[in-house]
Design a protein around this motif. Structure first.
Motif, PDB file in Angstrom:
ATOM      1  N   PRO A  26       0.829  -1.210   0.000  1.00  0.00           N
ATOM      2  CA  PRO A  26       0.000   0.000   0.000  1.00  0.00           C
ATOM      3  C   PRO A  26       0.861   1.257   0.000  1.00  0.00           C
ATOM      4  O   PRO A  26       1.964   1.269   0.547  1.00  0.00           O
ATOM      5  CB  PRO A  26      -0.800  -0.113   1.290  1.00  0.00           C
ATOM      6  N   GLU A  27       0.366   2.301  -0.616  1.00  0.00           N
ATOM      7  CA  GLU A  27       1.103   3.556  -0.677  1.00  0.00           C
ATOM      8  C   GLU A  27       0.701   4.455   0.485  1.00  0.00           C
ATOM      9  O   GLU A  27      -0.308   4.228   1.138  1.00  0.00           O
ATOM     10  CB  GLU A  27       0.813   4.257  -2.003  1.00  0.00           C
ATOM     11  N   ARG A  28       1.480   5.499   0.685  1.00  0.00           N
ATOM     12  CA  ARG A  28       1.137   6.493   1.704  1.00  0.00           C
ATOM     13  C   ARG A  28      -0.099   7.261   1.271  1.00  0.00           C
ATOM     14  O   ARG A  28      -0.256   7.586   0.106  1.00  0.00           O
ATOM     15  CB  ARG A  28       2.265   7.492   1.901  1.00  0.00           C
ATOM     16  N   THR A  29      -0.941   7.555   2.240  1.00  0.00           N
ATOM     17  CA  THR A  29      -2.117   8.367   1.998  1.00  0.00           C
ATOM     18  C   THR A  29      -1.896   9.706   2.692  1.00  0.00           C
ATOM     19  O   THR A  29      -1.517   9.738   3.859  1.00  0.00           O
ATOM     20  CB  THR A  29      -3.372   7.685   2.568  1.00  0.00           C
ATOM     21  N   GLN A  30      -2.127  10.800   1.964  1.00  0.00           N
ATOM     22  CA  GLN A  30      -1.932  12.127   2.537  1.00  0.00           C
ATOM     23  C   GLN A  30      -3.201  12.942   2.343  1.00  0.00           C
ATOM     24  O   GLN A  30      -3.705  13.051   1.229  1.00  0.00           O
ATOM     25  CB  GLN A  30      -0.752  12.821   1.877  1.00  0.00           C
ATOM     26  N   ILE A  31      -3.697  13.518   3.453  1.00  0.00           N
ATOM     27  CA  ILE A  31      -4.922  14.315   3.425  1.00  0.00           C
ATOM     28  C   ILE A  31      -4.637  15.637   4.126  1.00  0.00           C
ATOM     29  O   ILE A  31      -4.075  15.652   5.219  1.00  0.00           O
ATOM     30  CB  ILE A  31      -6.060  13.580   4.161  1.00  0.00           C
ATOM     31  N   GLU A  32      -5.033  16.742   3.512  1.00  0.00           N
ATOM     32  CA  GLU A  32      -4.884  18.039   4.177  1.00  0.00           C
ATOM     33  C   GLU A  32      -6.112  18.314   5.032  1.00  0.00           C
ATOM     34  O   GLU A  32      -7.237  18.103   4.603  1.00  0.00           O
ATOM     35  CB  GLU A  32      -4.688  19.151   3.146  1.00  0.00           C
ATOM     36  N   LEU A  33      -5.868  18.807   6.255  1.00  0.00           N
ATOM     37  CA  LEU A  33      -6.930  19.098   7.209  1.00  0.00           C
ATOM     38  C   LEU A  33      -6.788  20.512   7.737  1.00  0.00           C
ATOM     39  O   LEU A  33      -5.688  21.043   7.840  1.00  0.00           O
ATOM     40  CB  LEU A  33      -6.862  18.136   8.401  1.00  0.00           C
ATOM     41  N   GLN A  34      -7.910  21.095   8.113  1.00  0.00           N
ATOM     42  CA  GLN A  34      -7.933  22.381   8.800  1.00  0.00           C
ATOM     43  C   GLN A  34      -8.181  22.091  10.279  1.00  0.00           C
ATOM     44  O   GLN A  34      -9.157  21.435  10.622  1.00  0.00           O
ATOM     45  CB  GLN A  34      -9.055  23.274   8.256  1.00  0.00           C
ATOM     46  N   VAL A  35      -7.272  22.555  11.147  1.00  0.00           N
ATOM     47  CA  VAL A  35      -7.382  22.291  12.585  1.00  0.00           C
ATOM     48  C   VAL A  35      -7.214  23.594  13.357  1.00  0.00           C
ATOM     49  O   VAL A  35      -6.643  24.567  12.855  1.00  0.00           O
ATOM     50  CB  VAL A  35      -6.335  21.256  13.050  1.00  0.00           C
ATOM     51  N   HIS A  36      -7.727  23.606  14.586  1.00  0.00           N
ATOM     52  CA  HIS A  36      -7.614  24.779  15.456  1.00  0.00           C
ATOM     53  C   HIS A  36      -6.351  24.679  16.294  1.00  0.00           C
ATOM     54  O   HIS A  36      -6.071  23.640  16.890  1.00  0.00           O
ATOM     55  CB  HIS A  36      -8.829  24.886  16.386  1.00  0.00           C
ATOM     56  N   LEU A  37      -5.584  25.770  16.335  1.00  0.00           N
ATOM     57  CA  LEU A  37      -4.370  25.827  17.140  1.00  0.00           C
ATOM     58  C   LEU A  37      -4.748  26.172  18.572  1.00  0.00           C
ATOM     59  O   LEU A  37      -5.283  27.248  18.840  1.00  0.00           O
ATOM     60  CB  LEU A  37      -3.399  26.864  16.564  1.00  0.00           C
TER      61      LEU A  37
END
Length: 99
Positions: A26-37
């Motif tokens: 399996p390959e790496r999965t990359q997802i961009e997320l918006q999170v609160h600091l």
């Protein structure tokens, strides 16, 4: 059949098996997320400074992310991180940017 031929055939089969396993992993999965600091911590150690962000979202819960010491986002901002799922099914988060 001589033992040299058997050994050669065995090594060839093992090589083919290894190539097939590497091709099917399996390959790496990359997802961009918006999170609160939530928190921005700068620490000093013997080998230099380190900065950590404590972030939170509904998807990730609270996570501590290591960021470059020169990064200076304000607490309360929504920042962009990348969720990475490795071949071994490990999950880690990588800082992308502040607004």
């Amino acid at each position: 059949m001589s033992s040299a031929k058997k050994l050669t055939i065995l090594l060839l089969l093992l090589t083919l098996l290894l190539v097939a396993m590497l091709a099917l992993r399996p390959e790496r999965t990359q997802i961009e997320l918006q999170v609160h600091l939530i928190d921005n911590t700068l620490t000093q150690s013997l080998d230099g400074q380190r900065r950590y962000f404590l972030v939170e979202s509904n998807d990730t819960g609270k996570q501590l992310i290591n960021v470059p010491p020169t990064t200076n986002c304000q607490v309360g901002e929504v920042i962009t991180v990348q969720k990475v799922l490795t071949e071994q099914q490990d999950i880690y988060y990588r800082f992308i940017s502040c607004p």
